[in-house]
Design a protein around this motif. Sequence first.
Motif, PDB file in Angstrom:
ATOM      1  N   SER A 195       0.833  -1.208   0.000  1.00 43.23           N
ATOM      2  CA  SER A 195       0.000   0.000   0.000  1.00 43.23           C
ATOM      3  C   SER A 195       0.867   1.257   0.000  1.00 43.23           C
ATOM      4  O   SER A 195       0.551   2.246  -0.660  1.00 43.23           O
TER       5      SER A 195
ATOM      6  N   LEU B 122      -4.224  -2.986  -3.405  1.00 45.05           N
ATOM      7  CA  LEU B 122      -4.770  -1.761  -3.979  1.00 45.05           C
ATOM      8  C   LEU B 122      -4.656  -1.732  -5.498  1.00 45.05           C
ATOM      9  O   LEU B 122      -5.017  -0.747  -6.136  1.00 45.05           O
TER      10      LEU B 122
ATOM     11  N   TYR C  70     -11.846  10.709 -11.249  1.00 50.53           N
ATOM     12  CA  TYR C  70     -12.535  10.130 -10.094  1.00 50.53           C
ATOM     13  C   TYR C  70     -14.043  10.162 -10.314  1.00 50.53           C
ATOM     14  O   TYR C  70     -14.638  11.208 -10.521  1.00 50.53           O
TER      15      TYR C  70
ATOM     16  N   LEU D 147     -14.315   1.191   0.645  1.00 50.11           N
ATOM     17  CA  LEU D 147     -12.893   0.870   0.551  1.00 50.11           C
ATOM     18  C   LEU D 147     -12.244   0.912   1.937  1.00 50.11           C
ATOM     19  O   LEU D 147     -11.482   0.000   2.302  1.00 50.11           O
TER      20      LEU D 147
ATOM     21  N   LEU E 182      -7.649   1.306  -8.537  1.00 48.41           N
ATOM     22  CA  LEU E 182      -8.294   2.006  -7.432  1.00 48.41           C
ATOM     23  C   LEU E 182      -9.469   2.845  -7.935  1.00 48.41           C
ATOM     24  O   LEU E 182     -10.546   2.866  -7.313  1.00 48.41           O
ATOM     25  N   TYR E 183      -9.287   3.502  -9.081  1.00 44.64           N
ATOM     26  CA  TYR E 183     -10.356   4.347  -9.622  1.00 44.64           C
ATOM     27  C   TYR E 183     -11.455   3.509 -10.260  1.00 44.64           C
ATOM     28  O   TYR E 183     -12.620   3.915 -10.275  1.00 44.64           O
TER      29      TYR E 183
ATOM     30  N   TRP F 224       1.477   6.789  -6.770  1.00 48.31           N
ATOM     31  CA  TRP F 224       0.301   7.617  -7.044  1.00 48.31           C
ATOM     32  C   TRP F 224       0.645   9.110  -6.961  1.00 48.31           C
ATOM     33  O   TRP F 224       0.131   9.919  -7.729  1.00 48.31           O
TER      34      TRP F 224
ATOM     35  N   THR G  87      -9.610  -4.040 -10.425  1.00 50.77           N
ATOM     36  CA  THR G  87     -10.541  -3.374  -9.497  1.00 50.77           C
ATOM     37  C   THR G  87     -10.097  -3.545  -8.054  1.00 50.77           C
ATOM     38  O   THR G  87     -10.927  -3.626  -7.149  1.00 50.77           O
ATOM     39  N   THR G  88      -8.791  -3.620  -7.826  1.00 47.23           N
ATOM     40  CA  THR G  88      -8.181  -3.852  -6.516  1.00 47.23           C
ATOM     41  C   THR G  88      -8.562  -5.238  -5.978  1.00 47.23           C
ATOM     42  O   THR G  88      -9.296  -5.994  -6.626  1.00 47.23           O
TER      43      THR G  88
END
Length: 443
Positions: free
Chosen positions: A21, A398, A37, A47, A291-292, A28, A343-344
């Motif tokens: 992470s 993630l 987003y 989350l 993550l998005y 990021w 999608t994590t």
Amino acid sequence: MKTLHVDIIAINPIKPLLYGSAIFIILWTIAPINFIYQGGIKSITILTLCFTFLLLGIALGARSFKSSKIKLQVNPFKFKKLTKYTFTLGVIGISLRVFERIVLRAGGNISSDFAENRELISSGGSGPLALVSATLSSTLMFLPFLLLLSNKIGIHRRVHSIYFLASLTYPLFDVLYQGSRSTLVMYLSVLLISTATTQSINLKKTKTIAVILTIALPTLISLFGLSTYIFIERSTQFGVDPISSMQISGYARFAPASDAMLALLRESGISGFSTAIYSAVNFCQYFLHGLYEFFYLAENTNSATTYGMIEFYIPVKVAASLLGNIKIEETIVSGILRPGVYTTFFGPIIYDFGPVFSVPACFVMGLFFGHAYRRINQGASKWLPFLLIVNSFISFSLVVNLFTSGAGQYLTISSIIMFIMISRLKVFFKPPNPYLHSLQAPK
């Protein structure tokens, strides 16, 4: 033959979860990507709860937040048999995999076009042979761990070089035949965790640093370059400009490269130093976009849509082949908002259990992961292969759920084979705790 002793590190899954992470957050912050987003309070809350309860489950299952050093007793004769059996099963598996994919599915056709090979594979269907070959060939990923451990306890054999090269055939076959890089990522991740578990790298030793600089680092750079080449070739073969794909492809919908970066690459082209820039940006897009995608699906999903068919794909697939009335693929395709993207770790869980029940599902999974760690601490070394997988996969939480990928599920199943072999052969022993022994001794 006398028993040998070796110290290893039982890595608490909390450690790779948090380290992975942290790496994600660092990338990021510096990546030249214009993230889009499309979430809200709902997706952020889900989350946060999923991550927290996964962490809490691991801590409760492990009953610890720390990793621990374990002293194992190894029967060298049985350890050699375990290594040999793992190699044999893996070679049988990869041989069956090549036969099943090239001969049965593709009709013996081998093309340099990744897209064509993928089409030939998919059109040929699959069956029990595909399950057996994929499961057995996955055992090759455990060979590096056994070889590292063998080296540490002083078992050096010339055949080990052949074993290591054999272990590479599984990920390289997927890379070279169909342009898939996920198996190679899993292999490298398992190799890294295996190295940490066996404490095979000591940065205080000059010899270790020399090996890293002369062998490990150039190899990693070469693999990174190979990954970029495969992506460029695959994009071109699908009729997509590699640079334009950084804005128009599925993975780029919520993580497109910045306009300045695209302008730079279009001006210089993908050659020379700009190839390294392209590789780095493309890697960041793949690594960060999940993550998005999660924010998007969590915000737009109100209930379960795939009902466990993603998390338990292979068992459900087996049941479907026996019953013949379970439409797995149709249910999954219709239940996913955007197929083909990461999608994590938590995305597939939401699809399978819904936003509300995904939280307790994460907690239960965490308990099981922590339980594997605790059992090893208690002397049940047969759990080592499974813990290797957990620690290898959970660091990508993630990014993507590697447990639900095809190769990931086969690797998880192959850990059961390793579990059985270690149990039956009685390879490892944990020395008894003298304090506990004195307490249990008759007065």
